[in-house]
Design an enzyme around this catalytic site. Structure first.
Site, PDB file in Angstrom:
ATOM      1  N   GLU A 243      -0.820  -9.231  -0.442  1.00  0.00           N
ATOM      2  CA  GLU A 243      -2.252  -9.422  -0.148  1.00  0.00           C
ATOM      3  C   GLU A 243      -3.069  -9.460  -1.444  1.00  0.00           C
ATOM      4  O   GLU A 243      -4.013 -10.234  -1.565  1.00  0.00           O
ATOM      5  CB  GLU A 243      -2.740  -8.304   0.788  1.00  0.00           C
ATOM      6  CG  GLU A 243      -2.151  -8.466   2.189  1.00  0.00           C
ATOM      7  CD  GLU A 243      -2.464  -7.296   3.103  1.00  0.00           C
ATOM      8  OE1 GLU A 243      -2.112  -6.158   2.735  1.00  0.00           O
ATOM      9  OE2 GLU A 243      -3.066  -7.509   4.170  1.00  0.00           O
TER      10      GLU A 243
ATOM     11  N   ALA B 251       0.873  -1.175   0.000  1.00  0.00           N
ATOM     12  CA  ALA B 251       0.000   0.000   0.000  1.00  0.00           C
ATOM     13  C   ALA B 251       0.905   1.218   0.000  1.00  0.00           C
ATOM     14  O   ALA B 251       2.044   1.151   0.478  1.00  0.00           O
ATOM     15  CB  ALA B 251      -0.877  -0.017   1.239  1.00  0.00           C
TER      16      ALA B 251
HETATM   17  N1  COA Z   1       4.592   3.085  -0.559  1.00  0.00           N
HETATM   18  C1  COA Z   1       5.008   4.249  -1.125  1.00  0.00           C
HETATM   19  N2  COA Z   1       6.131   4.365  -1.844  1.00  0.00           N
HETATM   20  C2  COA Z   1       6.859   3.244  -2.026  1.00  0.00           C
HETATM   21  C3  COA Z   1       6.503   2.014  -1.477  1.00  0.00           C
HETATM   22  C4  COA Z   1       5.313   1.951  -0.725  1.00  0.00           C
HETATM   23  N3  COA Z   1       4.875   0.806  -0.192  1.00  0.00           N
HETATM   24  N4  COA Z   1       7.459   1.108  -1.800  1.00  0.00           N
HETATM   25  C5  COA Z   1       8.379   1.753  -2.542  1.00  0.00           C
HETATM   26  N5  COA Z   1       8.022   3.053  -2.674  1.00  0.00           N
HETATM   27  C6  COA Z   1       8.734   4.122  -3.404  1.00  0.00           C
HETATM   28  C7  COA Z   1       9.928   4.630  -2.631  1.00  0.00           C
HETATM   29  O1  COA Z   1       9.533   5.583  -1.678  1.00  0.00           O
HETATM   30  C8  COA Z   1      10.762   5.207  -3.751  1.00  0.00           C
HETATM   31  O2  COA Z   1      10.198   6.451  -4.115  1.00  0.00           O
HETATM   32  P1  COA Z   1      11.178   7.741  -4.335  1.00  0.00           P
HETATM   33  O3  COA Z   1      12.117   7.322  -5.433  1.00  0.00           O
HETATM   34  O4  COA Z   1      10.234   8.826  -4.725  1.00  0.00           O
HETATM   35  O5  COA Z   1      11.874   7.946  -3.031  1.00  0.00           O
HETATM   36  C9  COA Z   1      10.495   4.243  -4.892  1.00  0.00           C
HETATM   37  O6  COA Z   1       9.282   3.599  -4.595  1.00  0.00           O
HETATM   38  C10 COA Z   1      11.574   3.192  -5.051  1.00  0.00           C
HETATM   39  O7  COA Z   1      11.730   2.507  -3.823  1.00  0.00           O
HETATM   40  P2  COA Z   1      13.150   2.329  -3.071  1.00  0.00           P
HETATM   41  O8  COA Z   1      12.859   2.108  -1.619  1.00  0.00           O
HETATM   42  O9  COA Z   1      14.061   3.450  -3.417  1.00  0.00           O
HETATM   43  O10 COA Z   1      13.671   0.987  -3.762  1.00  0.00           O
HETATM   44  P3  COA Z   1      14.686  -0.063  -3.128  1.00  0.00           P
HETATM   45  O11 COA Z   1      15.060  -0.976  -4.244  1.00  0.00           O
HETATM   46  O12 COA Z   1      15.769   0.623  -2.384  1.00  0.00           O
HETATM   47  O13 COA Z   1      13.837  -0.885  -2.064  1.00  0.00           O
HETATM   48  C11 COA Z   1      11.890  -2.083  -1.253  1.00  0.00           C
HETATM   49  C12 COA Z   1      12.758  -1.722  -2.470  1.00  0.00           C
HETATM   50  C13 COA Z   1      10.650  -2.797  -1.793  1.00  0.00           C
HETATM   51  C14 COA Z   1      12.659  -2.999  -0.304  1.00  0.00           C
HETATM   52  C15 COA Z   1      11.475  -0.793  -0.511  1.00  0.00           C
HETATM   53  O14 COA Z   1      10.943   0.135  -1.451  1.00  0.00           O
HETATM   54  C16 COA Z   1      10.446  -0.992   0.563  1.00  0.00           C
HETATM   55  O15 COA Z   1      10.767  -1.479   1.626  1.00  0.00           O
HETATM   56  N6  COA Z   1       9.176  -0.572   0.308  1.00  0.00           N
HETATM   57  C17 COA Z   1       8.128  -0.614   1.289  1.00  0.00           C
HETATM   58  C18 COA Z   1       7.632  -2.023   1.460  1.00  0.00           C
HETATM   59  C19 COA Z   1       6.567  -2.073   2.521  1.00  0.00           C
HETATM   60  O16 COA Z   1       6.786  -1.855   3.687  1.00  0.00           O
HETATM   61  N7  COA Z   1       5.336  -2.396   2.088  1.00  0.00           N
HETATM   62  C20 COA Z   1       4.227  -2.546   2.968  1.00  0.00           C
HETATM   63  C21 COA Z   1       3.423  -1.313   3.003  1.00  0.00           C
HETATM   64  S1  COA Z   1       2.041  -1.537   4.092  1.00  0.00           S
END
Ligand code: COA
Length: 260
Positions: free
Chosen positions: A115, A66
């Site tokens: 999910e 999300a």
């Molecule tokens: N919500 C909003 N934005 C998200 C997102 C999420 N769930 N997951 C990734 N993004 C965004 C990041 O903020 C980033 O945006 P930006 O470039 O404007 O800063 C972009 O997507 C790329 O993500 P980034 O974190 O830079 O990539 P990464 O390869 O370093 O890491 C993940 C990948 C998936 C490990 C990491 O993005 C992450 O942990 N995301 C959240 C996962 C999460 O907790 N999901 C559950 C939500 S309830």
């Protein structure tokens, strides 16, 4: 209809919906959830669509959850509404569609992404896929059905561990857990989904609709799944597909189902 956050492609009886916010790893914001609802509804109502494939754009993610930026400031009441609305519009909606929905998990499927994949009727994954429910690392619990569907698919102990540790599992582990049915290379993921869709399309869409309803009934409180099965089984006997299927068998030919 065209969408801002989703690509829709229709070919040979298959509607492929691609969640298309690659710069945000396809995170599910409110607008994307609404568009997915609309696109799934349209595909389900389209008599030419026999199977729906759901995937994410880019090489990195199916859906990374999300959209955290949308709910970071929410209070208790808004949090509850977010989960209720999302479940109604998308997650319960997908699960109960009468058209088969295959999730083609092409990278990260985290939180709401896993999910969503779990709400689909079954899942395939590319070998670079990573899956998890990291919500407890953000101070929340899964709110789009994850606490219910993950134990259904992998068992209670594995689900508890995944949710408590907020960790990710890779595609092999996901297959060993029964979370995904097949693994393939990223390049071959959609063609594998299409191949399986092709096998589904040879069968009666009316019978498949009844089967989805009966299988889902097993997981609904206060619904007797055996009773639903009896009713759906009985209903089949009034369909043109049943007449065609049984006649074709007796005439030693392939059935050509009218889908009625
Ligand atoms: N919500 C909003 N934005 C998200 C997102 C999420 N769930 N997951 C990734 N993004 C965004 C990041 O903020 C980033 O945006 P930006 O470039 O404007 O800063 C972009 O997507 C790329 O993500 P980034 O974190 O830079 O990539 P990464 O390869 O370093 O890491 C993940 C990948 C998936 C490990 C990491 O993005 C992450 O942990 N995301 C959240 C996962 C999460 O907790 N999901 C559950 C939500 S309830």
């Amino acid at each position: 209809m065209s969408y801002e956050n989703i690509l829709v492609d229709f070919q040979n009886g298959i509607s492929t919906l691609t969640i298309n916010r690659p710069s945000k790893l396809n995170a599910l914001n409110k607008a994307t959830i609404q568009e997915l609802h609309d696109a799934l509804d349209a595909a389900n109502k389209d008599a030419n669509t026999k199977v729906i494939i759901l995937t994410g754009s880019g090489e990195k993610a199916f859906v990374a959850g999300a959209d955290i930026s949308e709910f970071a400031h929410f209070d208790v009441s808004n949090g509850g509404k977010l989960a209720a609305k999302g479940q109604e519009l998308l997650f319960d909606f997908v699960e109960n569609l009468s058209t088969p929905v295959i999730a083609a998990v092409n990278g990260f499927a985290l939180g709401g992404g896993l999910e969503l994949a779990m709400a689909c009727h079954f899942r395939l994954a590319s070998d670079n896929a990573k899956m998890g429910l990291p919500e407890t690392s953000l101070g929340v619990i899964p709110g789009y059905g994850g606490t219910q569907r993950l134990p259904q698919l992998v068992g209670k102990g594995r689900a508890m561990e995944m949710i408590m540790t907020a960790g990710m599992i890779d595609a092999n582990q996901a297959q060993a857990y029964g979370l995904v049915n097949h693994i393939t290379s990223p390049e071959e993921l959609l063609s594998l989904a299409e191949k399986i869709a092709g096998k589904i399309m040879r069968n009666s869409s009316v019978a498949i609709k009844g089967a989805i309803k009966a299988v889902n009934a097993n997981f609904k409180d206060s619904v007797d799944g055996y009773q639903v099965e009896i009713e759906e089984f009985g209903n089949c006997f009034g369909t043109e597909d049943f007449t065609e299927g049984t006649t074709a068998f007796l005439e030693k030919r392939k059935a050509d189902f009218p889908g009625k």
